[in-house]
Design a protein around this motif. Structure first.
Motif, PDB file in Angstrom:
ATOM      1  N   ILE A  88       0.712  -1.088   0.101  1.00  0.00           N
ATOM      2  CA  ILE A  88       0.154   0.007   0.141  1.00  0.00           C
ATOM      3  C   ILE A  88       0.847   1.290  -0.175  1.00  0.00           C
ATOM      4  CG2 ILE A  88      -0.198   0.181   2.300  1.00  0.00           C
ATOM      5  CD1 ILE A  88      -3.231   1.076   2.085  1.00  0.00           C
ATOM      6  N   GLY A  89       1.925   1.232   0.724  1.00  0.00           N
ATOM      7  CA  GLY A  89       2.967   2.374   0.779  1.00  0.00           C
ATOM      8  C   GLY A  89       3.484   2.856  -0.723  1.00  0.00           C
ATOM      9  N   CYS A  90       3.860   1.557  -1.311  1.00  0.00           N
ATOM     10  CA  CYS A  90       4.543   1.726  -2.619  1.00  0.00           C
ATOM     11  C   CYS A  90       3.646   2.029  -3.655  1.00  0.00           C
ATOM     12  CB  CYS A  90       4.718   0.171  -3.104  1.00  0.00           C
ATOM     13  SG  CYS A  90       5.679   0.119  -4.771  1.00  0.00           S
ATOM     14  N   GLU A  91       2.059   1.700  -3.484  1.00  0.00           N
ATOM     15  CA  GLU A  91       1.468   1.899  -4.596  1.00  0.00           C
ATOM     16  C   GLU A  91       0.919   3.722  -4.266  1.00  0.00           C
ATOM     17  OE1 GLU A  91      -1.793  -1.147  -4.226  1.00  0.00           O
ATOM     18  OE2 GLU A  91      -0.864  -2.380  -5.489  1.00  0.00           O
ATOM     19  N   SER A  92       1.031   3.909  -3.151  1.00  0.00           N
ATOM     20  CA  SER A  92       0.417   5.530  -2.779  1.00  0.00           C
ATOM     21  C   SER A  92       1.554   6.162  -3.224  1.00  0.00           C
ATOM     22  CB  SER A  92       0.348   5.464  -1.361  1.00  0.00           C
ATOM     23  OG  SER A  92       0.207   6.705  -0.793  1.00  0.00           O
ATOM     24  N   LEU A  93       2.923   5.825  -3.259  1.00  0.00           N
ATOM     25  CA  LEU A  93       3.925   6.619  -3.681  1.00  0.00           C
ATOM     26  C   LEU A  93       3.883   6.835  -5.158  1.00  0.00           C
ATOM     27  CD1 LEU A  93       6.973   6.376  -1.428  1.00  0.00           C
ATOM     28  CD2 LEU A  93       5.707   8.290  -1.617  1.00  0.00           C
ATOM     29  N   VAL A  94       3.757   5.580  -5.912  1.00  0.00           N
ATOM     30  CA  VAL A  94       3.389   5.656  -7.475  1.00  0.00           C
ATOM     31  C   VAL A  94       2.414   6.789  -7.627  1.00  0.00           C
ATOM     32  CG1 VAL A  94       2.698   4.179  -9.222  1.00  0.00           C
ATOM     33  CG2 VAL A  94       4.347   3.273  -7.687  1.00  0.00           C
ATOM     34  N   GLN A  95       1.105   6.683  -7.283  1.00  0.00           N
ATOM     35  CA  GLN A  95       0.060   7.511  -7.623  1.00  0.00           C
ATOM     36  C   GLN A  95       0.649   8.988  -7.278  1.00  0.00           C
ATOM     37  OE1 GLN A  95      -2.538   6.429  -8.989  1.00  0.00           O
ATOM     38  NE2 GLN A  95      -2.717   8.483  -9.489  1.00  0.00           N
ATOM     39  N   ASP A  96       1.271   9.240  -6.024  1.00  0.00           N
ATOM     40  CA  ASP A  96       1.841  10.529  -5.916  1.00  0.00           C
ATOM     41  C   ASP A  96       2.759  10.872  -6.980  1.00  0.00           C
ATOM     42  OD1 ASP A  96       0.684  10.758  -3.243  1.00  0.00           O
ATOM     43  OD2 ASP A  96       2.400  10.275  -2.259  1.00  0.00           O
ATOM     44  N   ALA A  97       3.610  10.136  -7.475  1.00  0.00           N
ATOM     45  CA  ALA A  97       4.632  10.387  -8.719  1.00  0.00           C
ATOM     46  C   ALA A  97       3.943  10.775  -9.893  1.00  0.00           C
ATOM     47  CB  ALA A  97       5.533   9.145  -8.716  1.00  0.00           C
ATOM     48  N   ILE A  98       2.795  10.140 -10.038  1.00  0.00           N
ATOM     49  CA  ILE A  98       1.907  10.502 -11.304  1.00  0.00           C
ATOM     50  C   ILE A  98       1.339  11.885 -11.142  1.00  0.00           C
ATOM     51  CG2 ILE A  98      -0.468   9.710 -12.515  1.00  0.00           C
ATOM     52  CD1 ILE A  98       0.580   6.693 -11.848  1.00  0.00           C
ATOM     53  N   ASN A  99       0.549  12.169 -10.063  1.00  0.00           N
ATOM     54  CA  ASN A  99      -0.032  13.045  -9.602  1.00  0.00           C
ATOM     55  C   ASN A  99       0.649  14.377  -9.682  1.00  0.00           C
ATOM     56  OD1 ASN A  99      -2.460  11.504  -9.210  1.00  0.00           O
ATOM     57  ND2 ASN A  99      -2.291  11.512  -7.037  1.00  0.00           N
ATOM     58  N   SER A 100       1.894  14.240  -9.356  1.00  0.00           N
ATOM     59  CA  SER A 100       2.739  15.519  -9.000  1.00  0.00           C
ATOM     60  C   SER A 100       3.746  15.831 -10.232  1.00  0.00           C
ATOM     61  CB  SER A 100       3.783  15.318  -7.989  1.00  0.00           C
ATOM     62  OG  SER A 100       4.497  14.312  -8.143  1.00  0.00           O
TER      63      SER A 100
END
Length: 247
Positions: A159-171
């Motif tokens: 969940i931590g990994c997937e959350s950061l991947v989404q952060d990378a996409i969003n930012s």
């Protein structure tokens, strides 16, 4: 002596040669829970690719499990060699195979080890983190986004990994990079994220194919692009006999 088998993939008009010593095959069978796979070029005048399967024994030493040449590096031709090793040479039953960022190798492994669909143990492909980060250096040229992806790789939970991947996409301010990450890294974090390797000290220690690349580098010192396949095979076997590689 060495076990050698030539084969042909008729639908692709490609050929291959598998060769391994019985003692190597014993090590592949015994220590192949984690197997490294990689190919190298310019070892012979026909420009056939040389593949090596590499395993780590209980003493922490790296050993060759088997070699094979392919006239063309495609999934069907590579898979045929892996199937010969698995079905004819030994009871090789890997749980994980670590490879570089190659779709060809991933497809050939899936074809050789279909897993639960065939009523057998799953064989999961893990990606070399060094190759993944090299790819990111080329494809994700936005440094802040790349740093977030590297942090995601090292997260200990899914969940931590997937959350950061989404952060990378969003930012990320570059739409093409956003699309690249979505397409290639959102649904396969178990292949490149270290969260999926937390249960095994060995998987956390061996995160790259560097040891196998080092072996191939040493091997190339004894081979030549002017050699035939037999000459290269002989040099490969001498290299195995004269070198041992530790973690």
């Amino acid at each position: 002596g060495y076990r050698v088998e030539k084969y042909r993939v008729s639908q692709r008009s490609t050929r291959g040669i598998v060769f391994a010593h019985p003692e190597q095959l014993k090590k592949l069978e015994r220590h192949g829970w984690l197997t490294l796979i990689d190919s190298t070029h310019k070892t012979n005048r026909y420009d056939w690719r040389l593949f090596t399967l590499y395993v780590c024994d209980t003493y922490g030493c790296w050993n060759v499990g088997a070699h094979f040449f392919v006239s063309s590096e495609d999934a069907d031709t590579v898979a045929e060699a892996l199937i010969i090793i698995r079905n004819k040479y030994c009871r090789w039953s890997p749980r994980y195979i670590l490879s570089d960022h190659s779709n060809i190798e991933a497809k050939s492994i899936k074809k050789t080890f279909p897993g639960m669909a065939a009523g057998e143990q799953e064989c999961q492909v893990l990606l070399c983190v060094v190759h993944v980060m090299r790819t990111w250096m080329q494809k994700i040229h936005e440094k802040k986004t790349r740093d977030i992806m590297i942090a995601a790789m090292h997260k200990r939970t899914k969940i931590g990994c997937e959350s950061l991947v989404q952060d990378a996409i969003n930012s990320c301010p570059v739409p093409s990079i956003q699309s690249y990450i979505k397409r290639n890294y959102t649904k396969n974090t178990e292949k490149w994220g270290l969260w999926a390797r937390q249960h095994s000290p060995l998987l956390l220690q061996v995160t790259s194919t560097n040891s196998l690349e080092s072996f191939h580098s040493e091997l190339k010192k004894t081979t030549s692009s002017s050699h035939g396949l037999i000459g290269t095979s002989s040099a490969s076997l001498k290299s195995v006999d004269s070198h041992q590689y530790t973690r």
